[in-house]
Write an enzyme that holds these catalytic residues in place. Structure first.
Site, mmCIF file in Angstrom:
data_model
loop_
_atom_site.group_PDB
_atom_site.id
_atom_site.type_symbol
_atom_site.label_atom_id
_atom_site.label_comp_id
_atom_site.label_asym_id
_atom_site.label_seq_id
_atom_site.Cartn_x
_atom_site.Cartn_y
_atom_site.Cartn_z
ATOM 1 N N ALA A 10 38.366 53.662 49.086
ATOM 2 C CA ALA A 10 39.075 52.987 47.997
ATOM 3 C C ALA A 10 40.579 53.023 48.199
ATOM 4 O O ALA A 10 41.347 52.930 47.260
ATOM 5 C CB ALA A 10 38.713 53.651 46.669
ATOM 6 N N ARG A 16 44.775 40.630 49.370
ATOM 7 C CA ARG A 16 44.273 39.287 49.051
ATOM 8 C C ARG A 16 44.078 39.070 47.554
ATOM 9 O O ARG A 16 43.922 37.965 47.079
ATOM 10 C CB ARG A 16 42.947 39.047 49.810
ATOM 11 C CG ARG A 16 43.149 38.863 51.295
ATOM 12 C CD ARG A 16 41.856 39.044 52.079
ATOM 13 N NE ARG A 16 41.523 40.459 52.279
ATOM 14 C CZ ARG A 16 40.469 40.887 52.963
ATOM 15 N NH1 ARG A 16 39.640 40.023 53.489
ATOM 16 N NH2 ARG A 16 40.238 42.185 53.105
ATOM 17 N N GLY A 78 43.267 51.286 58.303
ATOM 18 C CA GLY A 78 41.951 50.705 58.570
ATOM 19 C C GLY A 78 40.811 51.566 58.054
ATOM 20 O O GLY A 78 41.006 52.730 57.680
ATOM 21 N N ASN A 170 28.068 41.958 58.206
ATOM 22 C CA ASN A 170 28.136 43.386 57.904
ATOM 23 C C ASN A 170 28.535 43.548 56.443
ATOM 24 O O ASN A 170 29.568 43.027 56.015
ATOM 25 C CB ASN A 170 29.204 44.016 58.819
ATOM 26 C CG ASN A 170 29.563 45.435 58.406
ATOM 27 O OD1 ASN A 170 28.702 46.188 57.951
ATOM 28 N ND2 ASN A 170 30.827 45.793 58.579
ATOM 29 N N ARG A 334 39.946 44.456 11.757
ATOM 30 C CA ARG A 334 40.833 45.168 12.690
ATOM 31 C C ARG A 334 40.444 46.646 12.771
ATOM 32 O O ARG A 334 39.627 47.130 11.990
ATOM 33 C CB ARG A 334 42.272 44.953 12.248
ATOM 34 C CG ARG A 334 42.708 43.495 12.443
ATOM 35 C CD ARG A 334 44.018 43.208 11.746
ATOM 36 N NE ARG A 334 45.052 44.142 12.111
ATOM 37 C CZ ARG A 334 46.155 44.350 11.385
ATOM 38 N NH1 ARG A 334 46.339 43.697 10.247
ATOM 39 N NH2 ARG A 334 47.053 45.215 11.786
ATOM 40 N N LYS A 352 41.881 45.899 7.611
ATOM 41 C CA LYS A 352 42.472 46.873 8.543
ATOM 42 C C LYS A 352 42.365 48.253 7.901
ATOM 43 O O LYS A 352 42.714 48.401 6.730
ATOM 44 C CB LYS A 352 43.936 46.545 8.814
ATOM 45 C CG LYS A 352 44.540 47.437 9.894
ATOM 46 C CD LYS A 352 45.994 47.746 9.679
ATOM 47 C CE LYS A 352 46.251 48.746 8.616
ATOM 48 N NZ LYS A 352 47.628 49.195 8.505
ATOM 49 N N ASN A 378 33.913 44.052 -6.539
ATOM 50 C CA ASN A 378 34.126 42.683 -6.078
ATOM 51 C C ASN A 378 35.620 42.427 -5.937
ATOM 52 O O ASN A 378 36.385 42.636 -6.871
ATOM 53 C CB ASN A 378 33.524 41.702 -7.084
ATOM 54 C CG ASN A 378 33.492 40.305 -6.503
ATOM 55 O OD1 ASN A 378 32.604 39.961 -5.734
ATOM 56 N ND2 ASN A 378 34.488 39.503 -6.848
ATOM 57 N N ASN A 387 50.169 46.524 1.319
ATOM 58 C CA ASN A 387 50.174 47.919 1.796
ATOM 59 C C ASN A 387 51.503 48.334 2.416
ATOM 60 O O ASN A 387 51.723 49.494 2.691
ATOM 61 C CB ASN A 387 49.039 48.138 2.806
ATOM 62 C CG ASN A 387 49.155 47.224 4.004
ATOM 63 O OD1 ASN A 387 49.708 46.130 3.913
ATOM 64 N ND2 ASN A 387 48.622 47.659 5.127
ATOM 65 N N ALA A 424 43.079 37.219 -13.014
ATOM 66 C CA ALA A 424 43.472 36.350 -11.902
ATOM 67 C C ALA A 424 44.994 36.277 -11.820
ATOM 68 O O ALA A 424 45.675 36.191 -12.840
ATOM 69 C CB ALA A 424 42.874 34.965 -12.102
HETATM 70 C C1 UD1 Z 1 35.132 45.057 55.698
HETATM 71 C C2 UD1 Z 1 34.463 45.186 57.066
HETATM 72 C C3 UD1 Z 1 33.730 43.894 57.364
HETATM 73 C C4 UD1 Z 1 32.708 43.617 56.285
HETATM 74 C C5 UD1 Z 1 33.384 43.601 54.932
HETATM 75 C C6 UD1 Z 1 32.341 43.567 53.827
HETATM 76 C C7 UD1 Z 1 35.817 46.674 58.450
HETATM 77 C C8 UD1 Z 1 36.800 46.763 59.540
HETATM 78 N N1 UD1 Z 1 35.457 45.456 58.089
HETATM 79 O O1 UD1 Z 1 36.114 44.020 55.775
HETATM 80 O O2 UD1 Z 1 33.049 44.001 58.621
HETATM 81 O O3 UD1 Z 1 32.054 42.400 56.526
HETATM 82 O O4 UD1 Z 1 34.164 44.806 54.714
HETATM 83 O O5 UD1 Z 1 32.917 43.441 52.554
HETATM 84 O O6 UD1 Z 1 35.389 47.682 57.957
HETATM 85 N N2 UD1 Z 1 40.051 50.668 52.913
HETATM 86 C C9 UD1 Z 1 40.607 51.935 52.961
HETATM 87 N N3 UD1 Z 1 41.617 52.152 53.850
HETATM 88 C C10 UD1 Z 1 42.074 51.208 54.709
HETATM 89 C C11 UD1 Z 1 41.489 49.929 54.638
HETATM 90 C C12 UD1 Z 1 40.480 49.689 53.727
HETATM 91 O O7 UD1 Z 1 40.213 52.826 52.209
HETATM 92 O O8 UD1 Z 1 42.978 51.512 55.483
HETATM 93 C C13 UD1 Z 1 38.976 50.422 51.916
HETATM 94 C C14 UD1 Z 1 39.316 49.331 50.918
HETATM 95 O O9 UD1 Z 1 39.884 49.888 49.737
HETATM 96 C C15 UD1 Z 1 37.958 48.695 50.640
HETATM 97 C C16 UD1 Z 1 37.162 48.957 51.909
HETATM 98 O O10 UD1 Z 1 37.826 49.975 52.623
HETATM 99 O O11 UD1 Z 1 37.300 49.299 49.562
HETATM 100 C C17 UD1 Z 1 37.049 47.702 52.802
HETATM 101 O O12 UD1 Z 1 38.344 47.269 53.163
HETATM 102 P P1 UD1 Z 1 38.703 45.723 53.186
HETATM 103 O O13 UD1 Z 1 40.125 45.596 53.616
HETATM 104 O O14 UD1 Z 1 38.292 45.070 51.942
HETATM 105 O O15 UD1 Z 1 37.795 45.224 54.414
HETATM 106 P P2 UD1 Z 1 37.194 43.774 54.624
HETATM 107 O O16 UD1 Z 1 38.237 42.910 55.229
HETATM 108 O O17 UD1 Z 1 36.560 43.301 53.393
HETATM 109 MG MG MG Z 2 36.591 43.991 51.446
#
Ligand code: UD1
Ligand code: MG
Length: 452
Positions: A10, A16, A78, A170, A334, A352, A378, A387, A424
């Site tokens: 996460a 994006r 990554g 994947n 409310r 409220k 009523n 109020n 009234a």
């Molecule tokens: C990833 C997969 C892709 C797959 C797709 C499915 C990889 C390289 N690619 O791509 O093959 O089809 O998910 O939805 O894994 N995250 C980190 N740290 C980082 C980068 C990402 O914790 O440095 C977490 C993000 O918060 C996210 C998850 O990893 O929850 C996936 O990252 P995201 O950048 O969404 O990968 P995708 O491009 O969707």
């Molecule tokens: Mg993703």
């Protein structure tokens, strides 16, 4: 210790999404994406680690579980690098590691269990959850050899023309033996289009080591929607909403038009309640049995009993409604209201912080704020509970069986005791004793003369 370790990723920036807020904090059916995944993970016996990075503190705070261990990925290099942040735990773990992505919020526990079963039954080293999509754009592609063995995963941005045409993708979800995962993570480079350490590269590594790589192909691609942008977010919302509505229908709730009924995951509804179209029920709301909720209602964080009729177009928030009440149309209830059984709140009424006891009616065009009203009273059309004196909010107490005449203004602080009456158009500035009638501006006690 459990023989499964679950790691939820996460930490990503979620670029994006074009949001100031971390992607995983966006809500689906009223619940933050991360919590959908955390709740599912917690239903599978395992130790759960969540890797956080971008806006780490906010994500940690959002997670509504005390049992999760957090790991910090301070630079987002990554998905493989993210998993590596739990390197020590992976190294110490004897067994499998389940990897979930926080941006795949629709995954069901039953599907994960099926994947885990397949992984064990086949004595696999790595099992990848895949799906075949009509439009695989954006997802990593599953590349297989002539004997249908997975040889690698290629990220969309790194595909050549041939790989681009592969429809099996994947999901990101996988189960892998801890020892091989640990070795693989320490051998992955960032030699790719995005210069990131891709978790998907563990496939090639495990293949090189003659490990057994298999796939679990899910039949329900909607479950593995990766929520990377607002379009995917809206699709995930739609899928989740359908799932929630179907759960309620299975429990005996009638939903006349599921396509226009929006119910948060947290909501509970009793059987024989009928929900008409264009209704939103949100937050911590509990609705009992046999209620009729007519079109265009918006109910947020409410406790509602049984046998109520909620007529069209009401907004009801942070309040309690008993049994056999009638609300609306066009009422605004409310926060802080407590309506006991058999209360009627009619059209164009705003409440409220109003405590209204059994059998009392506020049938038309009134404002009732900071009020305590007894039983069988009523409140006439057009009554205003004044109020606010410009500085403070003051309370009005109205007893049992009181009759407030139309267009009365009750200037708080004020008490009108049992069986009191206002004429009234009265402007009531002084307390009214039991069995007493007041009228006029300002209102004075009315004593019946012989010839009246
Ligand atoms: C990833 C997969 C892709 C797959 C797709 C499915 C990889 C390289 N690619 O791509 O093959 O089809 O998910 O939805 O894994 N995250 C980190 N740290 C980082 C980068 C990402 O914790 O440095 C977490 C993000 O918060 C996210 C998850 O990893 O929850 C996936 O990252 P995201 O950048 O969404 O990968 P995708 O491009 O969707
Ligand atoms: Mg993703």
């Amino acid at each position: 210790m459990s023989d499964l370790l679950t790691i939820i990723l996460a930490a990503g920036k979620g670029t994006r999404m074009k949001s100031k807020k971390n992607k995983v904090l966006h809500k689906i059916a009223g619940k933050k994406m991360i919590n959908h995944v955390v709740d599912t993970a917690e239903n599978i016996p395992s130790e759960v680690i969540c890797v956080v990075g971008h806006q780490a503190e906010s994500v940690k705070q959002a997670v509504n579980s005390k049992n999760i261990k957090f790991k910090l990925q301070s630079e987002q290099l990554g998905t493989a690098h993210a998993v590596l942040q739990a390197g020590k735990e992976i190294k110490d773990h004897r067994g499998d590691v389940l990897i979930l992505y926080a941006d795949i919020p629709l995954i069901k526990q039953v599907t994960l269990n099926q994947m885990l079963d397949k992984h064990h039954d086949n004595s696999a080293d790595l099992t990848i959850m895949t799906s075949v999509l009509k439009n695989p754009t954006g997802y990593g592609r599953i590349v297989k050899n002539n004997s249908s063995q997975i040889i690698k995963i290629v990220e969309h941005k790194d595909t050549d023309e041939k790989e681009k045409s592969i429809k099996e993708i994947n999901s990101g979800i996988m189960c892998v033996g801890s020892k091989l995962l640990n070795d693989a993570l320490n051998n992955i480079d960032n030699n790719n289009e995005q210069e990131e350490y891709y978790l998907t590269d563990i496939v090639s590594y495990i293949n090189e080591k003659d490990g057994r790589v298999i796939s679990y192909q899910t039949e329900e691609p909607a479950e593995i929607t990766g929520v990377n942008d607002r379009i995917a977010l809206s699709k995930a919302e739609k899928t989740m909403r359908k799932r929630i509505n179907e759960r309620h229908m299975a429990n005996g709730v009638t939903i006349i038009d599921p396509a226009t009924t929006y119910i948060d995951e947290s909501v509970e509804i009793g059987s024989d309640t009928i929900i008409y179209p264009f209704t939103y029920i949100e937050g911590d709301t509990e609705i009992g049995v046999n209620n009729m909720i007519k079109p265009h209602n918006h109910i947020i964080n409410c406790k509602i009993g049984k046998n109520n009729i909620i007529i069209n177009n009401n907004l009801i928030k942070n309040s309690k409604i008993g049994d056999e009440c009638q609300i609306g149309p066009f009422a605004h209830i409310r926060p802080g209201c407590d309506l006991k059984n058999g209360v009627k709140i009619g059209d164009y009424v705003e409440l409220k912080k109003a405590n209204i006891n059994a059998g009392t009616k506020v049938p038309h065009l009134a404002y009732v704020g900071d009020a305590e009203i007894g039983r069988k009273t009523n409140i006439g059309a057009g009554t205003i509970f004044a109020n606010y004196d410009g500085v403070n909010k003051n309370k009005t107490i109205v007893g049992n069986s009181v009759f407030i005449g139309s267009n009365s203004t009750l200037v708080a602080p004020l008490t009108i005791k049992d069986n009191g009456k206002t004429g009234a158009g009265s402007v009531v500035t002084k307390d009214v004793e039991e069995n007493t009638t007041v009228l006029g501006v300002p209102a004075r006690e009315y004593v019946k003369k012989k010839d009246d």
